[in-house]
Write an enzyme that holds these catalytic residues in place. Structure first.
Site, PDB file in Angstrom:
ATOM      1  CB  CYS A 165      20.452  31.788 -11.793  1.00 24.86           C
ATOM      2  SG  CYS A 165      19.011  31.028 -11.011  1.00 24.86           S
ATOM      3  CG  HIS A 305      19.346  33.991 -17.596  1.00 30.64           C
ATOM      4  ND1 HIS A 305      20.176  33.210 -16.815  1.00 30.64           N
ATOM      5  CD2 HIS A 305      18.181  34.119 -16.890  1.00 30.64           C
ATOM      6  CE1 HIS A 305      19.550  32.897 -15.689  1.00 30.64           C
ATOM      7  NE2 HIS A 305      18.339  33.423 -15.716  1.00 30.64           N
ATOM      8  CD  GLU A 316      19.034  36.826 -22.026  1.00 33.51           C
ATOM      9  OE1 GLU A 316      20.271  36.638 -22.095  1.00 33.51           O
ATOM     10  OE2 GLU A 316      18.246  35.945 -21.605  1.00 33.51           O
ATOM     11  CE  LYS A 337      19.766  29.188 -17.581  1.00 32.99           C
ATOM     12  NZ  LYS A 337      20.666  30.164 -18.211  1.00 32.99           N
ATOM     13  CG  HIS A 342      17.983  27.791 -14.669  1.00 35.27           C
ATOM     14  ND1 HIS A 342      19.328  28.057 -14.529  1.00 35.27           N
ATOM     15  CD2 HIS A 342      17.334  28.913 -14.250  1.00 35.27           C
ATOM     16  CE1 HIS A 342      19.479  29.284 -14.066  1.00 35.27           C
ATOM     17  NE2 HIS A 342      18.297  29.816 -13.885  1.00 35.27           N
ATOM     18  CG  PHE A 403      15.158  34.074  -8.387  1.00 33.46           C
ATOM     19  CD1 PHE A 403      14.674  34.431  -9.634  1.00 33.46           C
ATOM     20  CD2 PHE A 403      14.720  32.888  -7.830  1.00 33.46           C
ATOM     21  CE1 PHE A 403      13.769  33.622 -10.309  1.00 33.46           C
ATOM     22  CE2 PHE A 403      13.810  32.063  -8.483  1.00 33.46           C
ATOM     23  CZ  PHE A 403      13.337  32.431  -9.732  1.00 33.46           C
TER      24      PHE A 403
END
Length: 416
Positions: A165, A305, A316, A337, A342, A403
């Protein structure tokens, strides 16, 4: 060596809340949700039955039938968004030195639907390997920038970054550095993804990564909300034209923003879960600020994110509090998002565009779908909940994590 300044002179967007730059901003500004029941395939046997698909996208609006058949959706999205960005930049392709124009593109997965369909067709056949001759060139992740460069004759650096991502944020940072170091004048960068497929939905469901709020898909992407239960899969593409500042000035280009710097780090912790204390996220933001020559108190807005996962959102925000200290409560923090879902490898690109548009319009898009306060989140943080907020944004940060523990962060500054 004196590093060259790098600016953004064109942008293009193909997203679940708008199929061009203007429509995308309208969706962001008004807090539009792109999540809805999946129309691409029968979801009866799937745990999650919704996603953030593109709305009203028709390949025939952009490609002839023969051309479209040679392109996986993710490559189509790359061409559509990059064409808009190139047109938006006003660059004269008949004059520019094409040996100094590159394409650095991000894709976390690439042609997943092409791969899926070819394997299904083989499995359902008689065992004879009758594969489409376009199978491999449609599927490979690097075909998106390859097609962009072939279409326009760009002969500078040309490749794809793959870091899940974080892919398109990595692409932007690579593009920034090529221009900074004087190797290119212009780079088309960004990312695209088309993973709303049988394999994509099934794979992410198997990981328990996706929301299963099937009764209310439009509110399923709810970053920072105590009832969040996973991310909503999205698709699309975003493109930015990065250009050396003097080159842009010389041709009288519109300049959206300056790209001040980028940071990278690794969690080195787990394949899919973030470090609970956000150690890698702390480091990537610190690296970005250092690379940009900026102080924490210079930052006005952060597009996080913020995927709407139970662990990731908290980690985060803890990292933001640690990096920015008392100034964190003065920053408009948001997660777009919540609207787009996403977009995996394209997330960094469309979220960078959102950050730049926030600076241009002095309006921070909202984090929608928030209703229940999470007691793990510092209540003093301004998460721009449910409604866009007007404020002057001079410096904006965009975070993107993938990831594998890949972390990328990009910092933009308003010029003038």
């Amino acid at each position: 060596m004196q590093l060259k300044r790098v600016v953004v002179t064109g942008m293009g967007a193909l997203t679940p809340i708008g199929n061009n730059l203007e429509a995308y901003w309208e969706g962001l500004r008004t807090g539009k949700s792109g999540s809805a029941p999946i129309t691409y395939f029968d979801t009866e046997k799937f745990k999650t039955k919704f996603a953030c698909e593109l709305k009203g996208y028709d390949p025939s609006d952009y490609f002839d039938r023969k051309e479209a058949r040679k392109l996986d959706k993710f490559a189509q999205y790359a061409l559509v968004s990059s064409d808009e960005a190139i047109a938006d930049s006003g660059i004269d392709l008949n004059v520019v030195d094409k040996f100094r124009v590159g394409v650095v593109w991000g894709a976390g997965i690439g042609g997943l639907e092409t791969f899926q369909n070819e394997v299904i067709n083989f499995a359902e056949g008689d065992g004879t390997p009758r594969f489409n001759p376009f199978f491999i060139p449609k599927m490979i992740a690097d075909i998106a920038p390859g097609n962009i460069s072939i279409k326009h004759g760009f002969m500078g650096p040309n490749y794809t970054t793959v870091s899940a991502c974080a892919s398109s944020a990595n692409a932007m940072i690579d593009a920034l550095n090529y221009i900074r170091l004087g190797h290119c004048d212009v780079i088309v960068t960004g990312g695209s993804e088309a993973a709303v497929t049988l394999a994509g939905m099934g794979g992410f469901n198997a990981m328990h990564a996706l929301s299963t709020r099937n009764e209310s898909p439009e509110t399923a992407s709810r970053p920072f909300d105590a009832t969040r239960d996973g991310f909503v899969l999205g698709e699309g593409g975003g493109a930015l034209i990065l250009e050396e500042y003097e080159h842009a000035k010389a041709r009288g280009a519109k300049i959206y923003a300056e790209v001040l710097g980028g940071g990278l780090s690794s969690d080195a912790y787990h394949m899919t879960a973030p470090h609970p204390e956000g150690i890698g996220v702390v480091k990537v933001m610190e690296n970005c600020l250092m690379n940009a020559g900026m102080k924490p108190e210079d930052v006005d807005a952060i597009n996080t994110h913020g995927t709407s996962t139970p662990l990731g959102d908290v980690a985060e925000l803890k990292a933001i509090s640690k990096v920015f200290g008392d100034h964190a409560k003065e920053i408009n923090i948001n997660s777009t998002k919540s609207m787009t879902g996403h977009l995996l490898g394209a997330a960094g690109a469309i979220e960078a565009i959102a950050s730049i548009l926030a600076m241009e319009n002095n309006l921070v898009p909202p984090t929608i779908n928030h209703s229940v306060v999470d007691d793990q989140i510092d209540p003093s943080l301004n998460l721009t909940l449910n409604k866009a907020q007007e404020r002057e944004v001079k410096v904006a940060m965009s975070n993107t994590f993938g990831f594998g523990g890949h972390n990328a962060c990009v910092l933009f500054k308003k010029i003038g």
